[in-house]
Design an enzyme around this catalytic site. Structure first.
Site, PDB file in Angstrom:
ATOM      1  CE1 TYR A 188      -3.902  -2.344   5.400  1.00 43.09           C
ATOM      2  CE2 TYR A 188      -3.216   0.239   5.438  1.00 43.09           C
ATOM      3  CZ  TYR A 188      -3.727  -1.151   4.863  1.00 43.09           C
ATOM      4  OH  TYR A 188      -3.562  -1.207   3.451  1.00 43.09           O
TER       5      TYR A 188
ATOM      6  CE  LYS B  21      -1.586  -4.080   3.067  1.00 45.26           C
ATOM      7  NZ  LYS B  21      -2.136  -5.422   2.450  1.00 45.26           N
TER       8      LYS B  21
ATOM      9  CB  SER C  93      -0.986   0.009   1.316  1.00 47.47           C
ATOM     10  OG  SER C  93      -1.360   1.231   1.469  1.00 47.47           O
TER      11      SER C  93
HETATM   12  C1  UD1 Z   1      -6.644   4.983   3.880  1.00 48.06           C
HETATM   13  C2  UD1 Z   1      -5.657   4.602   4.964  1.00 48.06           C
HETATM   14  C3  UD1 Z   1      -4.574   3.797   4.342  1.00 48.06           C
HETATM   15  C4  UD1 Z   1      -5.111   2.586   3.399  1.00 48.06           C
HETATM   16  C5  UD1 Z   1      -6.126   3.057   2.466  1.00 48.06           C
HETATM   17  C6  UD1 Z   1      -6.828   2.191   1.845  1.00 48.06           C
HETATM   18  C7  UD1 Z   1      -5.999   6.167   6.670  1.00 48.06           C
HETATM   19  C8  UD1 Z   1      -5.348   7.043   7.402  1.00 48.06           C
HETATM   20  N1  UD1 Z   1      -5.478   5.656   5.737  1.00 48.06           N
HETATM   21  O1  UD1 Z   1      -6.171   5.763   2.952  1.00 48.06           O
HETATM   22  O2  UD1 Z   1      -3.794   3.429   5.334  1.00 48.06           O
HETATM   23  O3  UD1 Z   1      -4.150   1.852   2.754  1.00 48.06           O
HETATM   24  O4  UD1 Z   1      -7.213   3.780   3.381  1.00 48.06           O
HETATM   25  O5  UD1 Z   1      -7.586   1.411   2.664  1.00 48.06           O
HETATM   26  O6  UD1 Z   1      -7.117   5.778   7.332  1.00 48.06           O
HETATM   27  N2  UD1 Z   1     -12.109  11.308   3.803  1.00 48.06           N
HETATM   28  C9  UD1 Z   1     -12.914  12.150   4.239  1.00 48.06           C
HETATM   29  N3  UD1 Z   1     -14.067  11.631   4.771  1.00 48.06           N
HETATM   30  C10 UD1 Z   1     -14.410  10.438   4.916  1.00 48.06           C
HETATM   31  C11 UD1 Z   1     -12.991   9.437   4.301  1.00 48.06           C
HETATM   32  C12 UD1 Z   1     -12.210   9.866   3.787  1.00 48.06           C
HETATM   33  O7  UD1 Z   1     -12.892  13.520   4.161  1.00 48.06           O
HETATM   34  O8  UD1 Z   1     -15.410   9.876   5.205  1.00 48.06           O
HETATM   35  C13 UD1 Z   1     -10.873  12.147   3.144  1.00 48.06           C
HETATM   36  C14 UD1 Z   1      -9.423  11.653   3.847  1.00 48.06           C
HETATM   37  O9  UD1 Z   1      -9.220  12.605   4.751  1.00 48.06           O
HETATM   38  C15 UD1 Z   1      -8.325  11.602   2.821  1.00 48.06           C
HETATM   39  C16 UD1 Z   1      -9.394  10.991   1.495  1.00 48.06           C
HETATM   40  O10 UD1 Z   1     -10.776  11.449   2.050  1.00 48.06           O
HETATM   41  O11 UD1 Z   1      -8.037  13.081   2.403  1.00 48.06           O
HETATM   42  C17 UD1 Z   1      -9.130   9.649   1.205  1.00 48.06           C
HETATM   43  O12 UD1 Z   1      -9.165   8.969   2.430  1.00 48.06           O
HETATM   44  P1  UD1 Z   1      -9.386   7.338   2.262  1.00 48.06           P
HETATM   45  O13 UD1 Z   1     -10.308   6.845   1.318  1.00 48.06           O
HETATM   46  O14 UD1 Z   1      -9.686   6.886   3.665  1.00 48.06           O
HETATM   47  O15 UD1 Z   1      -8.042   6.591   1.814  1.00 48.06           O
HETATM   48  P2  UD1 Z   1      -6.487   7.389   2.714  1.00 48.06           P
HETATM   49  O16 UD1 Z   1      -6.724   7.856   3.788  1.00 48.06           O
HETATM   50  O17 UD1 Z   1      -5.779   7.900   1.467  1.00 48.06           O
END
Ligand code: UD1
Length: 348
Positions: free
Chosen positions: A153, A157, A129
């Site tokens: 997690y 990885k 990842s």
């Molecule tokens: C997350 C995980 C990462 C994992 C990946 C795949 C975290 C900190 N990181 O990545 O370790 O490998 O998922 O499963 O959890 N966001 C919102 N609202 C939400 C959800 C997300 O604003 O309800 C934003 C987040 O702040 C981020 C973006 O959307 O800026 C993407 O988030 P997300 O889909 O959870 O992915 P990652 O954080 O990149």
């Protein structure tokens, strides 16, 4: 003769899409999955989508930590390579239940590698990842960046990557490709397979999807004060079918006699903010996604996107789809299966 591939975790989101591409590409495929966080309906749907190639898919319900069962599987079938997806993947849950993550992800993997080696199967594609880049000092992320982890997690990885490098150092018969996924989203264009998380989704698109179908009232935006185009976090979203195709490219690369243990990013090279992604999904779905602006989520970083140069050059693979297609296919899946695979309203 076609190659036979063992896919661990093949009923999950990335696994099921990869299994379909394998079947369509003429591979024989055996899936092992404990179904803890996935559904065997995904396997049925993959069979339907694979048409006549469905006969090349077999499914075993099983857990990698059950060494006798794994031994029995490797004794009964000869695999050319293993694609290893099986594992737990929720960051927050991993902080609450670290031992469960180390047990599932590390113990399961070590047992798998031992059984592979014992049966002379030393070709592996592992799903790592982009989480290993943490908050990178600069972007795009290239494969030679320093790596680390900030939660259990991520550490699983990281550790598995290191275990793979150590295995290769000790035995150069191993051929290993570590794929660092950026943010997989979307679904197969048929809308028959897609992501179906249990409980409240942690990730952006599954959450937005549940808001769009009316299961959740609003999307919380984690952080609007980042130094980005609109203040929200920037990620490299990649269409799940492109990501799945990256595994086929990796398998072909494993045929190269000079490959040792190599790592490749699977991303698009493009950064998209949360607001930009939500706007694209609203356009694709025709639904308004109510937003609640909130503070930053612990452990999140500002901007992460991939350098795709190495994968393009050495795997001869490049993502084809943009965020509009990702969102259209996500919505097609969501509207056909608003409650996922167990959906009563499912039209399939
Ligand atoms: C997350 C995980 C990462 C994992 C990946 C795949 C975290 C900190 N990181 O990545 O370790 O490998 O998922 O499963 O959890 N966001 C919102 N609202 C939400 C959800 C997300 O604003 O309800 C934003 C987040 O702040 C981020 C973006 O959307 O800026 C993407 O988030 P997300 O889909 O959870 O992915 P990652 O954080 O990149």
């Amino acid at each position: 003769m076609s190659q036979k591939i063992l896919v661990t975790g093949g009923a999950g989101y990335i696994g099921s899409h990869t299994v379909l591409q394998l079947l369509l590409g003429g591979y024989e495929t055996v899936v092992i999955d404990n179904l803890d966080n996935s559904s065997d309906i995904a396997i049925h749907r993959v069979r339907e989508l694979a048409g006549p190639n469905a006969q090349n898919l077999s499914f075993r319900k099983g857990d990698l930590r059950d060494k006798p069962a794994l031994e029995e599987l490797f004794a009964s079938e000869k695999f050319d390579a293993v694609i290893h997806f099986a594992g737990l993947k929720a960051v927050g849950e991993s902080v609450q239940k670290p031992l469960s993550y180390y047990d599932n992800n590390l113990i399961g993997t070590i047992i798998l590698f031992k059984v592979m080696a014992a049966h002379g199967c030393k070709k592996l594609v592992f799903s790592s990842s982009a989480t290993v880049y943490g908050w990178p000092e600069k972007v795009p992320c290239t494969e030679d960046f320093p790596i680390g982890a900030t939660n259990p997690y991520g550490r699983t990885k990281l550790f598995i990557e290191e275990i793979c490098r150590d295995m290769y150092q000790s035995d150069s018969e191993w051929k290993i490709i570590l794929l660092r996924y950026f943010n997989p989203v979307g679904a197969h264009p048929s809308g028959h397979i897609g992501e179906d998380p249990r409980g409240i989704p942690n990730n952006l698109m599954p959450f937005a999807q549940q808001v769009a179908v009316g299961r959740l009232p609003a999307l919380t935006v984690f952080g609007t004060d980042y130094n980005t185009v609109d203040g929200t976090g920037v990620r490299d979203y990649i269409h799940i079918v492109d990501l799945a195709d990256g595994h086929i490219a990796a398998l072909s690369k494993l045929e190269n006699p000079s490959i040792g243990c190599e790592v490749y990013n699977l991303g698009t090279g493009n950064g998209t903010s949360v607001f930009q992604m939500v706007a694209a999904f609203e356009k694709a779905s025709g639904k308004e996604i109510p937003l609640i602006k909130s503070g930053r989520r612990a452990g999140d970083c500002e901007t992460v996107y991939a350098s795709t140069d190495k994968a393009e050059r050495e795997l001869n693979w490049k993502a084809k789809y943009g965020i509009d297609e990702m969102c259209e296919d996500q919505w097609n899946w969501a509207s056909k299966n608003p409650y996922g695979y167990e959906s009563q309203e499912s039209t399939t």
